[in-house]
Enzyme design. Structure first.
Site, PDB file in Angstrom:
ATOM      1  N   ARG A 168     -53.468 -24.957 -13.168  1.00 37.47           N
ATOM      2  CA  ARG A 168     -53.727 -23.511 -13.209  1.00 37.47           C
ATOM      3  C   ARG A 168     -54.348 -23.081 -11.874  1.00 37.47           C
ATOM      4  O   ARG A 168     -53.977 -22.054 -11.308  1.00 37.47           O
ATOM      5  CB  ARG A 168     -54.672 -23.178 -14.376  1.00 37.47           C
ATOM      6  N   ASN A 207     -49.825 -20.689 -23.789  1.00 34.77           N
ATOM      7  CA  ASN A 207     -49.415 -19.755 -22.747  1.00 34.77           C
ATOM      8  C   ASN A 207     -48.399 -20.371 -21.798  1.00 34.77           C
ATOM      9  O   ASN A 207     -48.268 -21.577 -21.773  1.00 34.77           O
ATOM     10  CB  ASN A 207     -50.655 -19.338 -21.939  1.00 34.77           C
ATOM     11  N   CYS A 263     -51.145 -14.013 -29.704  1.00 39.03           N
ATOM     12  CA  CYS A 263     -52.119 -13.935 -28.609  1.00 39.03           C
ATOM     13  C   CYS A 263     -53.357 -13.241 -29.154  1.00 39.03           C
ATOM     14  O   CYS A 263     -53.264 -12.335 -29.980  1.00 39.03           O
ATOM     15  CB  CYS A 263     -51.510 -13.129 -27.469  1.00 39.03           C
ATOM     16  N   ASP A 264     -54.511 -13.649 -28.646  1.00 36.67           N
ATOM     17  CA  ASP A 264     -55.757 -13.081 -29.144  1.00 36.67           C
ATOM     18  C   ASP A 264     -56.206 -11.849 -28.350  1.00 36.67           C
ATOM     19  O   ASP A 264     -57.206 -11.227 -28.709  1.00 36.67           O
ATOM     20  CB  ASP A 264     -56.869 -14.127 -29.083  1.00 36.67           C
ATOM     21  N   HIS A 319     -49.159  -9.795 -23.269  1.00 33.57           N
ATOM     22  CA  HIS A 319     -49.944  -9.451 -22.076  1.00 33.57           C
ATOM     23  C   HIS A 319     -49.314  -8.291 -21.310  1.00 33.57           C
ATOM     24  O   HIS A 319     -49.395  -8.215 -20.076  1.00 33.57           O
ATOM     25  CB  HIS A 319     -50.127 -10.669 -21.137  1.00 33.57           C
ATOM     26  N   TYR A 327     -54.343  -6.851 -19.565  1.00 35.88           N
ATOM     27  CA  TYR A 327     -53.499  -7.566 -18.599  1.00 35.88           C
ATOM     28  C   TYR A 327     -52.629  -6.643 -17.754  1.00 35.88           C
ATOM     29  O   TYR A 327     -52.109  -7.059 -16.715  1.00 35.88           O
ATOM     30  CB  TYR A 327     -52.617  -8.610 -19.315  1.00 35.88           C
ATOM     31  N   ARG A 340     -59.903 -17.913 -11.087  1.00 35.28           N
ATOM     32  CA  ARG A 340     -60.332 -17.983 -12.491  1.00 35.28           C
ATOM     33  C   ARG A 340     -60.362 -19.427 -13.019  1.00 35.28           C
ATOM     34  O   ARG A 340     -61.267 -19.799 -13.754  1.00 35.28           O
ATOM     35  CB  ARG A 340     -59.402 -17.094 -13.338  1.00 35.28           C
TER      36      ARG A 340
HETATM   37  C1  G6P Z   1     -57.159 -14.261 -23.263  1.00 37.57           C
HETATM   38  C2  G6P Z   1     -55.676 -14.346 -23.365  1.00 37.57           C
HETATM   39  C3  G6P Z   1     -55.236 -15.782 -23.295  1.00 37.57           C
HETATM   40  C4  G6P Z   1     -55.746 -16.409 -22.024  1.00 37.57           C
HETATM   41  C5  G6P Z   1     -57.233 -16.261 -21.921  1.00 37.57           C
HETATM   42  C6  G6P Z   1     -57.678 -16.699 -20.548  1.00 37.57           C
HETATM   43  O1  G6P Z   1     -57.752 -14.830 -24.377  1.00 37.57           O
HETATM   44  O2  G6P Z   1     -55.159 -13.780 -24.511  1.00 37.57           O
HETATM   45  O3  G6P Z   1     -53.852 -15.823 -23.343  1.00 37.57           O
HETATM   46  O4  G6P Z   1     -55.400 -17.765 -21.946  1.00 37.57           O
HETATM   47  O5  G6P Z   1     -57.609 -14.929 -22.104  1.00 37.57           O
HETATM   48  O6  G6P Z   1     -59.027 -16.660 -20.467  1.00 37.57           O
HETATM   49  P1  G6P Z   1     -59.828 -17.399 -19.324  1.00 37.57           P
HETATM   50  O7  G6P Z   1     -61.213 -17.085 -19.699  1.00 37.57           O
HETATM   51  O8  G6P Z   1     -59.435 -18.845 -19.416  1.00 37.57           O
HETATM   52  O9  G6P Z   1     -59.399 -16.787 -18.039  1.00 37.57           O
HETATM   53 MN    MN Z   2     -52.973 -14.308 -24.605  1.00 40.60          MN
END
Ligand code: G6P
Ligand code: MN
Length: 443
Positions: free
Chosen positions: A94, A148, A171-172, A201, A264, A284
């Site tokens: 990532r 993802n 997705c949350d 997103h 997003y 990130r």
């Molecule tokens: C949200 C999105 C996820 C993503 C995450 C990333 O929860 O819905 O799809 O993976 O954010 O969060 P982070 O804190 O890892 O950047």
């Molecule tokens: Mn997501």
């Protein structure tokens, strides 16, 4: 209520402890007989599993068994539900995705733009394997997938398993946004009924109602304009990066006041601003490695050495609760409404049928019953169609091993646009992803 057998795939994840806390919190809605952890990385899994054992002993004594394994047959046999959350290449890849994009002046992000493309091309093969493995040992299990980039993964699974009606991608993010709406309104997320459309997103809330049918949309918009917008869910409430992201909602709403945007969309609507804010040495992924990952691993170590959860700071977050309420609705046929990712087939009437769209659906034991959205306006439709073409081209390219289609995909993407830049990013991504991507033909 029949008790469920749950397998958590990708159990070494930094989200797993939160998921366990949610399973405890939600046990009345979704009672469990067994929990099994499955991961390919035994070491990463073991730490989380040993800590989970301590928590479950204290807080879920009625659970018949908790086991963890790297053996597929042991993991999947007898499962009613598989919660899937894998990250091929881990946070290390990532970080590479994010840095490569940024070095070429494009948004460096986990699921948007070049990062999403790179991660998608890594995830598709492993996700297809996971589904085949689960199906071999648990032909009737529900597979709830959070992996993802959900849009690209969902498109690949749609093509690979067209007849499998028990895979659901979720997705949350819409739920995490609704937690903030609920806070503004002095309500709970479960009191709110959303109207929403888009891709994962990449979507908008068109309206928010309460269960009595009162329309609350304008109250929310007004509050955001007057007081701004902040994350409220436990997992992200104190995270500077998420605070910045939620603040951007106010700007989006000022520029495009018709609908309430998914957070997003900031990467697609303000790409230059997003690039300016980023630091290539601290993207990130790095923040997550030094932040959430470190925190979760320390928490696990503490739980393991204490042998009790009494002194541990454990929090329930929406990520897990949403997935569990989704599962409960499918298992017990309650028909509650959740925002999920399904094949369009006319839901958005002026968008192609074979798009994987994110929309509200009533979830029954017969699967998701999505609500009609109807026609969407020109601006949102234009944005969606460009993004959808990007997603489709990435999945085409994975199957056809086609360099040209990836170049097209990146050129189409609003975070890149410029063809020479797209080519440079693509060539760097190919170099870094040699161990994960299919070998591409024709430059
Ligand atoms: C949200 C999105 C996820 C993503 C995450 C990333 O929860 O819905 O799809 O993976 O954010 O969060 P982070 O804190 O890892 O950047
Ligand atoms: Mn997501």
């Amino acid at each position: 209520m029949k008790k469920q057998n749950l397998v958590v795939v990708g159990s070494g994840s930094t989200y797993t402890i939160g998921m366990i806390m949610s399973l405890i919190e939600e046990k009345k809605h979704f009672p469990l007989r067994t929990i099994t952890f499955y991961d390919t990385n035994a070491e990463r899994q073991e730490k989380v599993a040993k800590a989970t054992e301590v928590i479950l002993k204290d807080k879920y004594p009625e659970l018949e068994s908790f086991t963890y394994t790297t053996d597929k047959k042991e993991a999947f046999t007898g499962a009613d539900f598989a919660f899937v959350q894998i990250r091929t290449g881990g946070l290390a890849m990532r970080e590479k995705d994010e840095q490569i994009s940024l070095r070429h002046g494009a948004v460096g992000q986990e699921t948007c733009g070049p990062g999403g493309m790179a991660y998608g091309l890594r995830s598709i093969g492993d996700m297809i394997d996971v589904v085949n493995d689960v199906r071999k040992y648990a032909p009737d299990a529900w597979i709830l997938n959070y992996t993802n980039p959900a849009a690209i993964v969902a498109e690949a699974l749609r093509r690979e398993f067209p007849d499998d009606e028990k895979i659901l991608n979720i997705c949350d993010m819409p739920a995490a946004i609704m937690v903030s709406y609920a806070k503004i309104l002095g309500k709970e997320i479960w009191d709110l009924v959303p109207e929403y459309f888009g891709l994962n997103h990449f979507g908008w809330f068109t309206d928010i109602y309460d269960k009595e049918g009162n329309r609350l949309t304008d109250d929310i918009k007004r509050a955001i304009k007057d007081d701004g917008f902040l994350p409220e869910d436990a997992e992200i409430v104190n995270d500077p990066s998420w605070i910045k992201t939620f603040k951007q909602v106010e700007t989006m709403l000022t520029d495009f006041p018709d609908y309430l945007p998914n957070t997003y969309l900031q990467y697609y609507l303000y790409p230059s601003q997003m690039v300016e804010k980023e630091d290539v040495k601290n993207t990130r992924a790095r923040q997550v490695i030094n932040g959430r990952e470190k925190r979760v691993h320390e928490l696990c170590d503490q739980l393991i050495s204490d042998g009790t959860s009494e002194n541990a700071e454990l929090e329930v977050d929406i990520h897990g609760c949403y997935m569990i309420r989704v599962a409960a609705s499918l298992a017990y046929n309650t028909g509650d409404t959740f925002i999920v990712i399904v094949e369009n087939n006319g839901i958005i009437s002026n968008l192609q049928d074979d798009a994987m769209v994110e929309v509200p659906a009533a979830l029954t034991s017969g699967g998701p019953k999505p609500f009609a959205v109807g026609e969407i306006p020109t601006f949102e439709k234009g944005l969606i169609e460009g993004q959808l073409a990007f997603e489709k081209l990435v999945v085409d390219a994975w199957y056809e091993k086609d360099y040209k289609k990836l170049l097209q995909a990146l050129t189409l993407n609003r975070t890149v646009v410029d063809a020479p830049r797209a080519r440079k990013i693509l060539d760097d991504l190919i170099e870094e992803n040699k161990d994960y991507w299919p070998e591409l033909s024709s430059k």
